[in-house]
Scaffold this active site. Structure first.
Site, PDB file in Angstrom:
ATOM      1  CG  HIS A  10       0.352   6.775   5.601  1.00 24.24           C
ATOM      2  ND1 HIS A  10       1.507   7.258   6.177  1.00 24.24           N
ATOM      3  CD2 HIS A  10       0.587   5.455   5.373  1.00 24.24           C
ATOM      4  CE1 HIS A  10       2.386   6.269   6.296  1.00 24.24           C
ATOM      5  NE2 HIS A  10       1.853   5.161   5.824  1.00 24.24           N
ATOM      6  CD  GLN A  53       3.354   5.763   2.707  1.00 19.75           C
ATOM      7  OE1 GLN A  53       2.370   5.233   2.219  1.00 19.75           O
ATOM      8  NE2 GLN A  53       4.369   5.076   3.189  1.00 19.75           N
ATOM      9  N   GLY A  89       0.831  -1.200   0.000  1.00 17.56           N
ATOM     10  CA  GLY A  89       0.000   0.000   0.000  1.00 17.56           C
ATOM     11  C   GLY A  89       0.861   1.243   0.000  1.00 17.56           C
ATOM     12  CB  CYS A  98       5.352   2.157   7.326  1.00 14.88           C
ATOM     13  SG  CYS A  98       4.873   3.664   6.468  1.00 14.88           S
ATOM     14  CG  LEU A  99       6.626   0.955   1.229  1.00 16.23           C
ATOM     15  CD1 LEU A  99       5.956   1.276  -0.101  1.00 16.23           C
ATOM     16  CD2 LEU A  99       7.776  -0.020   1.015  1.00 16.23           C
ATOM     17  CG  HIS A 103      -0.378   1.213   7.511  1.00 10.73           C
ATOM     18  ND1 HIS A 103       0.616   0.852   8.392  1.00 10.73           N
ATOM     19  CD2 HIS A 103       0.228   1.996   6.577  1.00 10.73           C
ATOM     20  CE1 HIS A 103       1.764   1.406   8.024  1.00 10.73           C
ATOM     21  NE2 HIS A 103       1.554   2.105   6.917  1.00 10.73           N
ATOM     22  CD  GLU A 104      -0.969   2.319   2.894  1.00  5.75           C
ATOM     23  OE1 GLU A 104      -0.572   3.493   2.750  1.00  5.75           O
ATOM     24  OE2 GLU A 104      -0.205   1.382   3.136  1.00  5.75           O
TER      25      GLU A 104
HETATM   26 NI    NI Z   1       2.769   3.309   5.730  1.00  2.67          NI
END
Ligand code: NI
Length: 171
Positions: free
Chosen positions: A137, A51, A46, A91-92, A133-134
Site C-alpha cells: 500500500h 488507506q 492491517g 482489503c478494507l 500486503h500493507e
Molecule cells: Ni489493504
C-alpha cells in the site's frame, strides 16, 4: 481518538507512493492511535496510512486472534524473504471482495516504532502475508493487481472449508 474514513479502490491516493516519515510528532502519534482504532473497528488485521488518505509510510498490523497485539511500522523495509504461501486476501479498501495471492512464506522487516526506535521483526503465515500486503500500500500497490484468477465476492458460497476459514481477514 477518532475513527478515520477508509478510502476505497478507485480513489487515486491508493495508487500513490507514500513518503518517508522524518520525525515523529504528537500529531503523527495521534494518527497512529486513530489508525489502530479504525483498523479494529473495521475488523481488519492491517491498515496503511494511504488507506485513510495520508501519504506517509506508516502501517499498523494486528494478526492476533484477540486483537491485542498491535504492531506499528514506520518506514518499513523488507530485508529478507523466502518461501511461498498461497492464500486468499482481502482489503478494507476493496470491500466485499477477496482474491488468491502468492506471498513469501517468511519475511523479515526493519522499521521504526511510534517512538522512532528502530526494530526488526520476522513473520510467517498471516503475519508475513499482512506485512507484504500493507507495505505494498505504501508503494501504491493494491493486492487486486496480484491476484491469480481475479476477485471473488466474499458472500459467494465457499468452495470448501478452508476458503471459508480464510474469509474475513481484511487488510
Ligand atoms: Ni489493504
Amino acid at each position: 481518538m477518532a475513527l478515520l474514513t477508509i478510502r476505497e479502490i478507485g480513489d487515486p491516493i491508493l495508487e500513490k507512493r507514500a513518503k518517508e516519515v522524518k520525525e515523529m510528532t504528537p500529531r503523527l502519534k495521534e494518527l497512529v492511535k486513530d489508525m489502530l482504532e479504525t483498523m479494529y473497528d473495521a475488523n481488519g488485521v492491517g491498515l496503511a496510512a494511504p488507506q485513510i488518505g495520508i501519504l506517509k509510510r506508516i502501517v499498523v498490523i494486528d494478526v492476533s486472534p484477540e486483537q491485542n497485539d498491535p504492531h506499528v511500522f514506520i518506514n518499513p523495509v523488507i530485508i529478507e524473504q523466502d518461501g511461498e504461501q498461497d492464500g486468499m486476501e482481502g482489503c478494507l479498501s476493496v470491500p466485499g471482495k477477496i482474491g488468491e495471492v502468492i506471498r513469501p512464506a517468511h519475511v523479515k522487516t526493519k522499521a521504526f516504532d511510534e517512538n522512532m526506535q528502530p526494530f526488526e521483526i520476522e513473520g510467517t503465515e498471516l503475519f508475513a502475508r499482512c506485512m507484504c500486503h500493507e507495505f505494498d500500500h505504501l508503494d501504491g500497490i493494491l493486492y487486486t493487481t496480484k491476484t491469480i484468477g481475479g476477485l471473488m465476492d466474499t458472500d459467494a458460497p465457499a468452495e470448501d472449508e478452508e476458503d471459508e476459514e480464510e474469509d474475513g481477514e481484511e487488510e
